[in-house]
Design an enzyme around this catalytic site. Sequence first.
Site, PDB file in Angstrom:
ATOM      1  N   ASP A  31       0.860  -1.185   0.000  1.00 39.16           N
ATOM      2  CA  ASP A  31       0.000   0.000   0.000  1.00 39.16           C
ATOM      3  C   ASP A  31       0.895   1.234   0.000  1.00 39.16           C
ATOM      4  O   ASP A  31       2.023   1.181   0.481  1.00 39.16           O
ATOM      5  CB  ASP A  31      -0.881   0.001   1.263  1.00 39.16           C
ATOM      6  CG  ASP A  31      -2.173   0.772   1.087  1.00 39.16           C
ATOM      7  OD1 ASP A  31      -3.247   0.162   1.123  1.00 39.16           O
ATOM      8  OD2 ASP A  31      -2.110   2.018   0.913  1.00 39.16           O
ATOM      9  N   ASN A  32       0.383   2.351  -0.539  1.00 43.42           N
ATOM     10  CA  ASN A  32       1.138   3.609  -0.435  1.00 43.42           C
ATOM     11  C   ASN A  32       0.435   4.599   0.497  1.00 43.42           C
ATOM     12  O   ASN A  32       0.814   5.764   0.542  1.00 43.42           O
ATOM     13  CB  ASN A  32       1.357   4.237  -1.817  1.00 43.42           C
ATOM     14  CG  ASN A  32       0.060   4.695  -2.448  1.00 43.42           C
ATOM     15  OD1 ASN A  32      -1.026   4.389  -1.961  1.00 43.42           O
ATOM     16  ND2 ASN A  32       0.160   5.432  -3.548  1.00 43.42           N
ATOM     17  N   TYR A 145     -12.987   7.071 -12.186  1.00 40.29           N
ATOM     18  CA  TYR A 145     -13.075   5.813 -11.417  1.00 40.29           C
ATOM     19  C   TYR A 145     -13.729   4.730 -12.273  1.00 40.29           C
ATOM     20  O   TYR A 145     -13.188   3.625 -12.431  1.00 40.29           O
ATOM     21  CB  TYR A 145     -13.897   6.071 -10.157  1.00 40.29           C
ATOM     22  CG  TYR A 145     -14.051   4.888  -9.229  1.00 40.29           C
ATOM     23  CD1 TYR A 145     -12.967   4.385  -8.517  1.00 40.29           C
ATOM     24  CD2 TYR A 145     -15.304   4.295  -9.038  1.00 40.29           C
ATOM     25  CE1 TYR A 145     -13.124   3.314  -7.639  1.00 40.29           C
ATOM     26  CE2 TYR A 145     -15.463   3.229  -8.156  1.00 40.29           C
ATOM     27  CZ  TYR A 145     -14.376   2.742  -7.461  1.00 40.29           C
ATOM     28  OH  TYR A 145     -14.527   1.688  -6.592  1.00 40.29           O
TER      29      TYR A 145
HETATM   30  P1  NAD Z   1      -9.860   2.333   0.697  1.00 44.48           P
HETATM   31  O1  NAD Z   1      -9.616   3.703   0.173  1.00 44.48           O
HETATM   32  O2  NAD Z   1     -10.144   2.173   2.153  1.00 44.48           O
HETATM   33  O3  NAD Z   1      -8.660   1.364   0.339  1.00 44.48           O
HETATM   34  C1  NAD Z   1      -7.910   1.461  -0.831  1.00 44.48           C
HETATM   35  C2  NAD Z   1      -6.452   1.240  -0.456  1.00 44.48           C
HETATM   36  O4  NAD Z   1      -5.659   1.287  -1.664  1.00 44.48           O
HETATM   37  C3  NAD Z   1      -5.904   2.323   0.472  1.00 44.48           C
HETATM   38  O5  NAD Z   1      -5.229   1.750   1.562  1.00 44.48           O
HETATM   39  C4  NAD Z   1      -4.950   3.116  -0.421  1.00 44.48           C
HETATM   40  O6  NAD Z   1      -3.909   3.734   0.291  1.00 44.48           O
HETATM   41  C5  NAD Z   1      -4.489   2.039  -1.394  1.00 44.48           C
HETATM   42  N1  NAD Z   1      -3.977   2.571  -2.673  1.00 44.48           N
HETATM   43  C6  NAD Z   1      -4.602   3.426  -3.527  1.00 44.48           C
HETATM   44  N2  NAD Z   1      -3.813   3.686  -4.572  1.00 44.48           N
HETATM   45  C7  NAD Z   1      -2.666   2.976  -4.386  1.00 44.48           C
HETATM   46  C8  NAD Z   1      -1.465   2.840  -5.134  1.00 44.48           C
HETATM   47  N3  NAD Z   1      -1.261   3.490  -6.285  1.00 44.48           N
HETATM   48  N4  NAD Z   1      -0.485   2.018  -4.660  1.00 44.48           N
HETATM   49  C9  NAD Z   1      -0.674   1.341  -3.480  1.00 44.48           C
HETATM   50  N5  NAD Z   1      -1.783   1.456  -2.736  1.00 44.48           N
HETATM   51  C10 NAD Z   1      -2.761   2.279  -3.185  1.00 44.48           C
HETATM   52  O7  NAD Z   1     -11.082   1.743  -0.165  1.00 44.48           O
HETATM   53  P2  NAD Z   1     -11.870   0.363  -0.025  1.00 44.48           P
HETATM   54  O8  NAD Z   1     -13.292   0.676   0.207  1.00 44.48           O
HETATM   55  O9  NAD Z   1     -11.155  -0.528   0.895  1.00 44.48           O
HETATM   56  O10 NAD Z   1     -11.751  -0.197  -1.514  1.00 44.48           O
HETATM   57  C11 NAD Z   1     -10.827  -1.228  -1.851  1.00 44.48           C
HETATM   58  C12 NAD Z   1     -11.057  -1.675  -3.291  1.00 44.48           C
HETATM   59  O11 NAD Z   1     -12.400  -2.155  -3.445  1.00 44.48           O
HETATM   60  C13 NAD Z   1     -10.877  -0.558  -4.317  1.00 44.48           C
HETATM   61  O12 NAD Z   1     -10.276  -1.094  -5.465  1.00 44.48           O
HETATM   62  C14 NAD Z   1     -12.301  -0.136  -4.620  1.00 44.48           C
HETATM   63  O13 NAD Z   1     -12.416   0.401  -5.910  1.00 44.48           O
HETATM   64  C15 NAD Z   1     -13.049  -1.452  -4.489  1.00 44.48           C
HETATM   65  N6  NAD Z   1     -14.468  -1.239  -4.185  1.00 44.48           N
HETATM   66  C16 NAD Z   1     -14.865  -0.891  -2.918  1.00 44.48           C
HETATM   67  C17 NAD Z   1     -16.223  -0.694  -2.657  1.00 44.48           C
HETATM   68  C18 NAD Z   1     -16.737  -0.372  -1.281  1.00 44.48           C
HETATM   69  O14 NAD Z   1     -17.956  -0.235  -1.117  1.00 44.48           O
HETATM   70  N7  NAD Z   1     -15.925  -0.279  -0.262  1.00 44.48           N
HETATM   71  C19 NAD Z   1     -17.160  -0.798  -3.701  1.00 44.48           C
HETATM   72  C20 NAD Z   1     -16.702  -1.129  -4.971  1.00 44.48           C
HETATM   73  C21 NAD Z   1     -15.363  -1.360  -5.199  1.00 44.48           C
END
Ligand code: NAD
Length: 311
Positions: A31-32, A145
Amino acid sequence: MRILILGAAGFLGSHLVDRFLREGHTVVGMDNFITGSPTNLEHLANESAFSFVEHDVSQFIDLDGPVGGVLHFASPASPIDYLKLPIQTLKVGSLGTHNALGLAKAKSARFLLASTSEVYGDPAVHPQPESYWGHVNPVGPRGVYDEAKRFAEAMTMAYHRYHEVDTRIVRIFNTYGPRMRPADGRVVSNFIVQALQGRPITVYGDGSQTRSFCFVDDLIEGIFRLFERGGADPVNIGNDGEFTVRELAEKVTSLVGSRSSVVTEALPEDDPRQRRPDLSLANTTLDWRPQITLDEGLARTVEYFRQAIHA
Ligand code: NAD
Ligand code: UDP
């Protein structure tokens, strides 16, 4: 098996790490911290089966040793995050997915992409089955997105078809639960935090738009089954109980016992009118259905936020 989870410090990524560790796997988190937090992983400080690499996955991913599975959950996911980080969102969905697939191919690992119900955009078909191609505005603010995820799905299928990588795609519908950030900006966390702090509940538009909310434990179970025994075609995972945003506001205020009033704010551009997953495919192929009702899931999430914000 040694599993690499990208986006491990985020809401969903950190729950996935816990699940794979519980199943006896060794897990590397990457993660970043662009939208995630080390706090989500701090309970693993003494876990010898877990290690962490700080890295931006839009850059080439270098990892020594065998890897049996790569799960790509790295991406800003809340609308306020991806509207603030449009280029990073496009890059992690495109370059990040390419890098993750390249690593999976090099290691002969299984790959799972976290896609989204946003690939259906503002859907003209309701509920949404996986066969629906969607209704997305590519040049609107949410396009960064939606189109990144649509590209990521196409890239995943290309690696599957042309490089025979063993791939999975999960289309995740609005998921909530412990470890969401209080300032994450998504509707469930906003409403709960506002209600706990006695601040007005911010309903965007007239609140008649609908969403279908899935508790995180149900989602993680569905994703785990998809990883273990699914196929390459995309699968919806979510909860098919559908609620208006106004109904959600009422549920949250009554659960918290809050006297917060409701204020109306502008509806964001291209905000989908309705959303509900058709779960037939997950049900028949994974023998999976969500188990946790919205009331039960919200109650657990309220408890989490009470502690997290000391309300
Ligand atoms: P979140 O923002 O809590 O987690 C995303 C994580 O990815 C973060 O820790 C962030 O620091 C990391 N990240 C982002 N860009 C990065 C990069 N370039 N390099 C390394 N790390 C990076 O969001 P979430 O809700 O946990 O979502 C996780 C995944 O699930 C995402 O791909 C999101 O699109 C997908 N998603 C989530 C939901 C939801 O309802 N939570 C719905 C649809 C899709
Ligand atoms: N929303 C709202 N108030 C808020 C945050 C969101 O009314 O404080 C609405 C938003 O306009 C959308 C729904 O709640 O119609 C879900 O928004 P969220 O950001 O959680 O996710 P989305 O499904 O839009 O990606």
